[in-house]
Design a protein around this motif. Sequence first.
Motif, PDB file in Angstrom:
ATOM      1  N   TRP B  87       6.406  -4.596   0.361  1.00  0.00           N
ATOM      2  CA  TRP B  87       6.933  -4.453  -1.141  1.00  0.00           C
ATOM      3  C   TRP B  87       8.309  -4.732  -1.747  1.00  0.00           C
ATOM      4  O   TRP B  87       8.271  -5.085  -2.710  1.00  0.00           O
ATOM      5  N   ALA B  88       9.195  -4.575  -0.725  1.00  0.00           N
ATOM      6  CA  ALA B  88      10.614  -4.495  -1.085  1.00  0.00           C
ATOM      7  C   ALA B  88      10.752  -6.041  -1.334  1.00  0.00           C
ATOM      8  O   ALA B  88      11.567  -6.270  -2.263  1.00  0.00           O
ATOM      9  N   SER B  89      10.345  -7.058  -0.560  1.00  0.00           N
ATOM     10  CA  SER B  89      10.523  -8.345  -0.901  1.00  0.00           C
ATOM     11  C   SER B  89       9.948  -8.832  -2.274  1.00  0.00           C
ATOM     12  O   SER B  89      10.441  -9.435  -3.011  1.00  0.00           O
ATOM     13  N   ALA B  90       8.623  -8.413  -2.406  1.00  0.00           N
ATOM     14  CA  ALA B  90       8.205  -8.531  -3.600  1.00  0.00           C
ATOM     15  C   ALA B  90       8.723  -7.955  -4.824  1.00  0.00           C
ATOM     16  O   ALA B  90       8.842  -8.563  -6.067  1.00  0.00           O
ATOM     17  N   ALA B  91       9.395  -6.804  -4.710  1.00  0.00           N
ATOM     18  CA  ALA B  91       9.774  -6.352  -5.731  1.00  0.00           C
ATOM     19  C   ALA B  91      11.193  -6.958  -6.102  1.00  0.00           C
ATOM     20  O   ALA B  91      11.682  -7.089  -7.372  1.00  0.00           O
ATOM     21  N   SER B 147       4.565 -11.860  -8.505  1.00  0.00           N
ATOM     22  CA  SER B 147       5.151 -11.035  -7.590  1.00  0.00           C
ATOM     23  C   SER B 147       4.672  -9.467  -7.809  1.00  0.00           C
ATOM     24  O   SER B 147       4.655  -8.791  -6.791  1.00  0.00           O
ATOM     25  N   TYR B 148       4.207  -9.111  -9.050  1.00  0.00           N
ATOM     26  CA  TYR B 148       3.599  -7.586  -9.157  1.00  0.00           C
ATOM     27  C   TYR B 148       2.379  -7.661  -8.385  1.00  0.00           C
ATOM     28  O   TYR B 148       2.080  -6.632  -7.658  1.00  0.00           O
ATOM     29  N   LYS B 149       1.692  -8.674  -8.385  1.00  0.00           N
ATOM     30  CA  LYS B 149       0.257  -8.716  -7.603  1.00  0.00           C
ATOM     31  C   LYS B 149       0.871  -8.409  -6.168  1.00  0.00           C
ATOM     32  O   LYS B 149       0.067  -7.730  -5.564  1.00  0.00           O
ATOM     33  N   ASN B 150       1.851  -9.209  -5.549  1.00  0.00           N
ATOM     34  CA  ASN B 150       2.042  -8.748  -4.044  1.00  0.00           C
ATOM     35  C   ASN B 150       2.536  -7.359  -3.972  1.00  0.00           C
ATOM     36  O   ASN B 150       2.138  -6.710  -2.838  1.00  0.00           O
ATOM     37  N   MET B 151       3.059  -6.553  -4.940  1.00  0.00           N
ATOM     38  CA  MET B 151       3.471  -5.319  -4.989  1.00  0.00           C
ATOM     39  C   MET B 151       2.137  -4.411  -4.904  1.00  0.00           C
ATOM     40  O   MET B 151       2.036  -3.674  -4.206  1.00  0.00           O
ATOM     41  N   VAL B 152       1.271  -4.793  -5.755  1.00  0.00           N
ATOM     42  CA  VAL B 152      -0.077  -4.218  -5.587  1.00  0.00           C
ATOM     43  C   VAL B 152      -0.600  -4.238  -4.220  1.00  0.00           C
ATOM     44  O   VAL B 152      -1.042  -3.231  -3.621  1.00  0.00           O
TER      45      VAL B 152
END
Lengths: 194, 334
Positions: B87-91, B147-152
């Motif tokens: 999450w942190a890296s995607a954010a 990036s948002y998709k990675n966070m999801v």
Amino acid sequence: METLVRKLQQKYRKVREDMGRWDELQSRLLSLVRSASSVIDRMQVLAETKNYGALRSIPGIREALLWKQMETLEIIFCSMRDTMKEFYGIVLSLEKIARDASQLVKGGSAQTSKQMKLQIGLWPNLAYFLDGLMSIYEMHQSDYVLKVSLVSSLTWNSSPSDIAAIIQLLIDQPNIPKDEAQAIFDIIFAEEIC
Amino acid sequence: MDRISVAGGNYIFRVLRSDPFLGAGPNVMEAAAVATPLSSSKVAGSQKPSASPSASPSPSPSRLWRPAAQRNMRNQWSKLLSSKDRWASAASEGRSHATSLVNAYLNQSYMPAMDLGALKDMPRIRQKACEKLARKQDMYGKLLVSSYKNMVLAVAELIKSARSIRCYLKGPIASPLAKFGENPEHENDLGDGGGIPVFSSFSISQFENLAQELVDMFVSELSLKRFLVVELLSIRHVEGQGQIGRLKWSDELYTGEFQDLTIANLLSKDYIEPTLPHISGQNPCRLSTKGDYLLSSDVLKVYLTAWISDVNIDTTRISDIFTIVEAETQIKLS
């Protein structure tokens, strides 16, 4: 006499180390102040409801964002205080060096004022050795005092122009004329330069 | 719970207290056979002596779930940690794409008034520059969505781990097998190991609560991030084209987004649109239908600040949670 001079030069080497450390702290302090400045700048934008655009439809967003920035600022202020403590440590160390040197010269073999002014070869006289240490200490001491007052004047509602002035004074270090300090070292270590 | 099983439970508790690390050892397991992860008295009643391979007073070997639960607990928590890092890296990627997007947009809007110096005589220079900046915005917009998709996906992973903490009995009641997840095989199996500590003091539900606390923070932050993504992708449409072609909250940002959001329980009850973001302790968000605001650079600054602030994520609390879990499970997670 020669051993005494060598010992005093040793003191100056320590001073040089302390000053190197001072420069490191100086750049750390500057980067902290710059981060604080950008947080403060951001907070001024965040304070205005009109700047929220679509986010206005989320109740409590303004308070939450301001709170987070406050927290960040508090962390920065905290590291600034720590950095100031380290500056103070250097000031104390410079003072101790100057005092030790003075005891070394005056306490040792009861130098007369004539001996104090005696100059041998490229070395300056003993009085110069002691004065140099003292003035380097005083420069840093007064700059420390200035820094403390500048840093403590920085708050979350400082105006951008105040902050700019604070940063400029911190960069300038008006109490530590670089060339003057360098001149002292040049005289003390004249033989090494030649 | 009847008297016998209470007494048995106490007995076990003493044994474990004297040396909690023996949890996986054969001696404790034998002694542990008295207790049961099923908390209801019905289970105690249903146990038949023949089910027990040993001659211990109470005949269930079901305490055998503990070593497996310990292994599972460690696995799930290390997964939680790595999903949190994902999450942190995607954010942070998202933040840099969002910043580039905003800068490209601002440059484009400054272009008509920009002093181009000697370049101003070149034919169509401004128009070409604007087209290029528009293409850049498209590109950063796409990157932002990825990036948002990675966070999801990171949040979905977090949820999956948090839901795999419960430990249910597998097979017949007295079987030593355990399974982890959300669905019991036996009625009355709460999956909390009867509230018995998994390691030295925390029960399964206590671990589960910590994981849930963690998950909740990320789920609500995800919703806020989605709000920002929608706004950032729409900045070109606020001025000029107005609401035409503007992204709506109910639009899917990428194919399959809503399916991913269902895992996080972030879709409205009617599965039509994602639930709106809200700050904890505050009233829920209400979308205004018209974009009645000026999109100044200050507004964009607020959007970007909102992105980096992670208002719903209490980092101190998160590191506390992981410290607690590390101390309790006796492993170094990071």
